[in-house]
Structure formats: C-alpha cells, structure tokens
Design a protein around this motif. Sequence first.
Motif: not given
Length: 400
Positions: A9-24
């Motif tokens: 939640l705190e680090d956008p870099a950790l979430r970067a690979p999710l860009a454009g992907r549907r998340v469950a």
Amino acid sequence: MKFGLERFLEDPALRAPLAGRRVALLAHPASVTRELTHSLDALAALPDVKLSAAFGPQHGLRGDKQDNMVESPDFLDPRLGIPVFSLYGEVRRPTDAMMDSFDMLLVDLQDLGCRIYTFITTLRYVLEAAAKHGKAVWVLDRPNPAGRPVEGTLLREGWESFVGAGPMPMRHGMTMGELGHWFIAQLKLDVEYRVITMAGWRPEEGPGFGWPMERTWVNPSPNAANLWMARAYAGTVMLEGTTLSEGRGTTRPLELFGAPDIDTSRLLADMRRIAPQWLAGCRLRECWFEPTFHKHVGKLCAGVQIHVEDPQHYDHTAFRPWRLQALAFKALREQAFDYPLWRDFPYEYERDRLAIDLINGGPALREWVDDMNATAADLEAVAAPDEAAWTETRRPYLLY
C-alpha cells in the motif's frame, strides 16, 4: 514491523507491475492493515489498482460461517460492485469463469502455521489454476504466529485432502509466501509468482515468537481467537477427529479439551508417567466447561486447558503441542481401552477415511495410540525423522 500488505500500500513502485492489469484479491477477516482496514477496502482506495473481483476461502471473505463444512455463497460486493467468489461453496478450486475475471491475484491470508488450516490448500489450488490459465499470483506475506518450530509426521502419499495439501508436517514453520514457493517447486508449476515480503519480522524473538505483540489480533477463522490458540493448534486440531470437545461453544476453543466422562486428574498423572518430556514449555490446568454448541452441548465436561500465554512459563522451543495432544489420547486409551475416542463422521467431505487419519495425513498416530504396547519412543521413531527431513526441505524457501 510491516506486513506485506502495508508495504504494498505504501510503495507505488511495488504496484507498478499492476498497471493495466485487472486485479483480484483473496482474503478473509484477518486481512487488515495496522489500522484495521480490510485489505479489500484499502486496495479499492488506491487509484492505480483496478479491482475486478475478490475471493473468500473457508469461513468467507468477511467472515460469515462458524463451523467446518458450512459453505459460503458467491455474491456481489455492495460497496465496490465487484463479484466475490467463494472457494468454500459449490467449488473448492476456482472455475474457468472465476479465473477469467482477473489478470493477477493478490493473496492476503493470515495463516496459523498448521498443515490442516485450509487456507494453505486454497493457496495451492489457486497456484495450480493460475499456472493453467496464465495468471499471476502475488502473496502479501504475513507472520506465522506459531513461529519456526517443526512438529508432526509428514503427510503420506495418497492422504492428500482439503486439510492436507502436501507432504509437510502438522506444524510447518513457514509463512504463506514461503509455502507458495514450496508448492511451485513441489508441483513443478510454471506460474508468475511474487512475494511482497514483510519488513522486520523476527520469528525467533520473544515474547511473540512469530507474532508481533504490538499488532492487534483479528480472528482469521471464528475459533482462532488469539495467539495462544495458534500456538496450541497443531495439537488441539486433532480433537476434531475425536469425541472429545475441543472447546467449541466456549470462549477458549482449541486451547482446551474434555468430555463429561473422563477423569482428568488421572489423565494428567498418566501423561506425566508416560512421557513427561512432552509436557514441557507450557502449563496444564484441570478445568470444567459446558459447551453452548457443538460436541457435548449443554453438558458439564471435565477438561484440561493448555496455557502458553505466561512468558514466565512458556518455552517456545520446548513446547510440542502435537506430542502433548497425542499423549493425552494415549493416556485416555490406557485409562479406558474401549473408550469411543475416534469420531466416525464425514470430515471435510471425506467419508471413507477416519477424520483423525485425514487430520494427521495417515494412520500412524492413531495406530500408536491404539497399540497398548507402543511407547513414547515408538512415536518419536516415526515423527523425528520426518521433522528433520522437513527442516532441511523447507530451508531453500525461507525468506526471513
């Protein structure tokens, strides 16, 4: 310290690979932040995460079912408008339609460190489905509250079930993220897998020895009421395969056991006589309790409570709950050879094998209890090599 969810939640870099992907998200009631926000709500508040579905394991996403073999339905989340699929309802494994609802699955499940806890099996099933469908799985890692000790026999080949996902001992000493790596290697899965690790987890340090005592405990399942239950669970879970009450219907489930027709004073004396070394690390107390539901409902039970909450008397490395509970069964068998100890009923939808054997991943413990000539050394001869083998097997997968 920080759990995997908080780092994510705190680090956008950790979430970067999710860009454009549907998340469950696969989660349950204990999937919360330090501030006790459920992970589904916390993820929904992130502008760069596109939530498309959620999954609930046994007992439900938010926690709606009390007992085993009580199923949860699929539903539409009323706030987010996304489907919530049950993996303990009409199916245990995600269907093709469920897998089509996302590109990557975040797994945020608080485990108890015990093989029989079904969240482990659900992790295996979603990894297998992800490999089949070309989906990604990320585990937002959480502590193993039972810490690193290993205990119990390895599940035998052919004894796999929903309460036995693979050849690990009852007390496995790994986190969910680590188990994911082990499952992938064990099953030779080709799957995109990542663990968002914890920061600062110290499983060898007291007083928590796996659970950070500054963190609020939230029940991951209805009867997982506290850390003390988690410590004892690798032994007391075996009570589910017996006619003895495990304390369901009391305020301390799976920390105590008993029945209306046993002599607990003699039971404890016989336990000390048979294998006093297996009682180390905890305190045992005779008690009386009356379950308000489940086994022996409304009857006064003579019982024993296992106390592991006092840091003055709890020894994390010495406490061996699996042996302790096995010893109680052995003492009861010696007290009354014909006592109807083993419960013969459908257990997690298995009808052709005794529940106690499913729980233990084979008949070895029951056979030891029922053999009047068997000694503590005989059980050690079966369990100790398995424990040593697992300790080495898991070593490459430990992340902390």
